[in-house]
Scaffold this motif. Structure first.
Motif, short mmCIF file in Angstrom:
data_model
loop_
_atom_site.label_atom_id
_atom_site.label_comp_id
_atom_site.label_asym_id
_atom_site.label_seq_id
_atom_site.Cartn_x
_atom_site.Cartn_y
_atom_site.Cartn_z
N UNK A 13 0.85 -1.11 -0.04
CA UNK A 13 -0.06 0.00 0.03
C UNK A 13 0.95 1.22 0.00
N UNK A 14 1.99 1.14 0.74
CA UNK A 14 2.84 2.54 1.01
C UNK A 14 3.41 2.74 -0.52
N UNK A 15 3.65 1.74 -1.33
CA UNK A 15 4.49 1.86 -2.57
C UNK A 15 3.62 2.75 -3.47
N UNK A 16 2.32 2.58 -3.33
CA UNK A 16 1.26 3.28 -4.31
C UNK A 16 0.67 4.47 -3.26
N UNK A 17 1.05 4.60 -2.49
CA UNK A 17 0.40 6.03 -1.63
C UNK A 17 1.71 6.96 -1.19
N UNK A 18 2.89 6.17 -1.47
CA UNK A 18 4.10 7.37 -1.19
C UNK A 18 4.72 7.89 -2.51
N UNK A 19 5.00 9.05 -2.45
CA UNK A 19 5.25 9.80 -3.63
C UNK A 19 6.41 9.13 -4.54
N UNK A 20 7.63 9.04 -3.70
CA UNK A 20 8.73 8.51 -4.51
C UNK A 20 8.64 7.10 -5.07
N UNK A 21 8.03 6.06 -4.28
CA UNK A 21 7.82 4.56 -5.20
C UNK A 21 6.81 4.89 -5.98
N UNK A 22 5.86 5.82 -5.96
CA UNK A 22 4.70 6.08 -7.03
C UNK A 22 5.33 6.56 -8.31
N UNK A 23 6.33 7.54 -8.06
CA UNK A 23 7.03 8.19 -9.11
C UNK A 23 7.96 7.23 -9.65
N UNK A 24 8.52 6.37 -9.03
CA UNK A 24 9.40 5.28 -9.80
C UNK A 24 8.29 4.36 -10.58
N UNK A 25 7.28 3.82 -10.00
CA UNK A 25 6.47 3.09 -10.87
C UNK A 25 5.96 3.65 -12.06
N UNK A 26 5.64 4.82 -12.16
CA UNK A 26 5.13 5.78 -13.18
C UNK A 26 6.04 6.13 -14.02
N UNK A 27 7.51 6.29 -13.58
CA UNK A 27 8.43 6.73 -14.66
C UNK A 27 8.79 5.26 -15.38
N UNK A 28 8.92 4.00 -14.63
CA UNK A 28 9.29 2.80 -15.39
C UNK A 28 8.33 2.48 -16.35
N UNK A 29 6.99 2.71 -16.20
CA UNK A 29 5.83 2.02 -17.02
C UNK A 29 5.62 3.24 -17.76
N UNK A 30 4.99 4.39 -17.48
CA UNK A 30 4.40 5.26 -18.73
C UNK A 30 5.93 6.09 -19.22
N UNK A 31 6.56 6.51 -18.04
CA UNK A 31 7.79 7.06 -18.84
C UNK A 31 8.66 6.52 -19.89
N UNK A 32 8.93 5.27 -19.52
CA UNK A 32 9.80 4.56 -20.45
C UNK A 32 8.95 4.44 -21.68
N UNK A 33 7.82 3.85 -21.60
CA UNK A 33 7.21 3.54 -22.89
C UNK A 33 6.71 4.77 -23.80
N UNK A 34 6.26 5.88 -23.29
CA UNK A 34 6.17 7.14 -23.95
C UNK A 34 7.19 7.83 -24.54
N UNK A 35 8.29 7.66 -23.54
CA UNK A 35 9.67 8.37 -24.00
C UNK A 35 10.37 7.73 -25.11
N UNK A 36 10.41 6.36 -24.89
CA UNK A 36 11.09 5.73 -26.05
C UNK A 36 10.07 5.81 -27.49
N UNK A 37 8.93 5.30 -27.21
CA UNK A 37 7.98 5.67 -28.48
C UNK A 37 7.99 6.89 -28.84
N UNK A 38 7.90 7.90 -27.93
CA UNK A 38 7.40 9.27 -28.63
C UNK A 38 8.90 9.93 -29.14
N UNK A 39 9.87 9.51 -28.63
CA UNK A 39 11.28 10.02 -29.17
C UNK A 39 11.74 9.60 -30.57
#
Length: 394
Positions: free
Chosen positions: A281-307
């Motif tokens: 629960x803390x992973x998805x409610x704490x800001x830094x772990x949530x940022x890590x999850x969002x970065x690896x999933x959304x950031x990598x996908x849209x970053x690689x594909x978009x660039x």
């Protein structure tokens, strides 16, 4: 060469061993024997006089991973000099894709966790892609994809690792010893001279590499940088009458040790995080772990594909004719597998419970990215197996 060494060179093997070590770490750290796990991981050994009285976990992180980064440095040097990255036109697509896949995850992590203590360095956690695991997934479920798919992913991951190495060198050099740094530079210069003189005596290179590693560590720079530097100084062009260049020979000999020992042992002592309903629960409610999850999933996908799409649209790169944009999208999702370097950066940038939550976020995001990419790659694999035409505009 032994059959076991050949087995360890298979790309899927490295991924399986990494996954097995991670599973063992998670089970061990969440079992009644969890105290023994932490006692072994935190047990210190080594000469204090040389600033090398480190825990077993630190020896795995600073010592064994130097071997992994040495092999990565060899591969990077080979790609830059004689491989796909040697031609700027061919290299433009994976290079720009890698840049997008580093910048967007970092921006997302900062945006999600802005103002949180530790984010000034933790933004780098979702920047990296795990070469061994990503190539293992591709080899397992994407065997029918064009060769260009593997070349794109490998080149992207190599550039990605170069960026992660630069981040580690800049962000995690806290104290600096000029004397130790001078010894390291002298050792690297000696290594380069021996390479230039075509010296092949391993009994000279091994002690020299140990001295360079110890000096880099004592200088306050993360010791894995020593592995990268030595790899980049290794000769990659074969001389007349020489069957293989030193970089090829070394990569051939050391890759099984990297895949079969260095990375799995590091994962064993880095991935042992406590998993509970509260921690999940803390992973998805704490800001830094949530940022890590969002970065690896959304950031990598849209970053690689978009660039990639932007580079092709602007005419600075071209999409290989054998690949479609759906292939690139599947590979972009695979870029979200952070694992080795992301776990390393999590350990370096955070302490205590914050580090444990960040590592749990890396494991969760990497597992999801691997499963989602496997599903996408499996579908693309069937398309290519049928011989269906691929259209860059799809």
């Amino acid at each position: 060469m032994s059959g076991f060494a050949r087995f360890l060179r298979i790309e899927t093997t490295g991924g399986f061993l990494l996954l097995a070590a991670t599973a063992i770490a998670l089970v061990w750290a969440n079992s009644p024997l969890d105290d023994s796990y932490r006692a072994i991981r935190d047990f210190h050994i080594g000469p204090e006089s040389l600033h090398l009285n480190l825990s077993i976990g630190d020896w795995a992180k600073d010592g064994l991973l130097a071997l992994f980064f040495f092999v990565a440095g060899l591969e990077l040097k080979r790609e830059l000099v004689v491989g796909e990255l040697s031609d700027l036109r061919s290299a433009a697509l994976p290079i720009l894709a890698a840049v997008g896949g580093m910048l967007l995850p970092a921006l997302i992590a900062v945006g999600v966790a802005w103002g949180e203590p530790g984010i000034e360095r933790a933004w780098a956690i979702p920047v990296a892609t795990d070469i061994a695991f990503a190539l293992g997934v591709l080899a397992l479920v994407g065997s029918r994809l064009p060769t260009a798919a593997r070349v794109f992913l490998l080149s992207l991951a190599v550039v990605d690792d170069l960026g992660a190495i630069a981040v580690i060198a800049v962000l995690f050099t806290e104290t600096f010893s000029v004397l130790a740094a001078a010894i390291a530079v002298a050792g690297l210069a000696c290594y380069a001279y021996l390479q230039h003189r075509r010296v092949r005596a391993w009994w000279l290179y091994v002690p020299l590499a140990v001295v360079v590693w110890a000096a880099v560590h004592a200088a306050g720079i993360h010791a894995t940088i020593a592995g990268v530097a030595l790899g980049l100084l290794t000769r990659v062009r074969a001389d007349a009458g020489e069957e293989h260049a030193p970089a090829v020979r070394l990569e051939h000999r050391l890759q099984p040790w990297s895949a079969g020992l260095a990375v799995p042992v590091f994962a064993l002592f880095a991935a042992g995080v406590t998993i509970s309903a509260d921690s999940l629960g803390a992973v998805f409610s704490s800001a830094i772990p949530l940022g890590v999850v969002a970065g690896l999933l959304a950031g990598k996908f849209f970053g690689i594909l978009g660039a990639s799409a932007l580079a092709v649209r602007l005419g600075v790169a071209r999409l290989p004719g054998s690949l479609s944009w759906r292939d690139v999208a599947a590979l972009a999702m695979l870029g979200g597998v952070g694992f080795t370097v992301s776990l390393l950066v999590a350990e370096l940038s955070l302490d205590g419970e914050a580090a444990e939550l960040a590592k749990a976020a890396v494991l969760i995001a990497s597992a999801f990215a691997a499963l989602a990419a496997a599903a996408l790659l499996s579908r693309r694999n069937k398309v290519h197996a049928r011989g269906a035409p691929t259209e860059p505009s799809d």
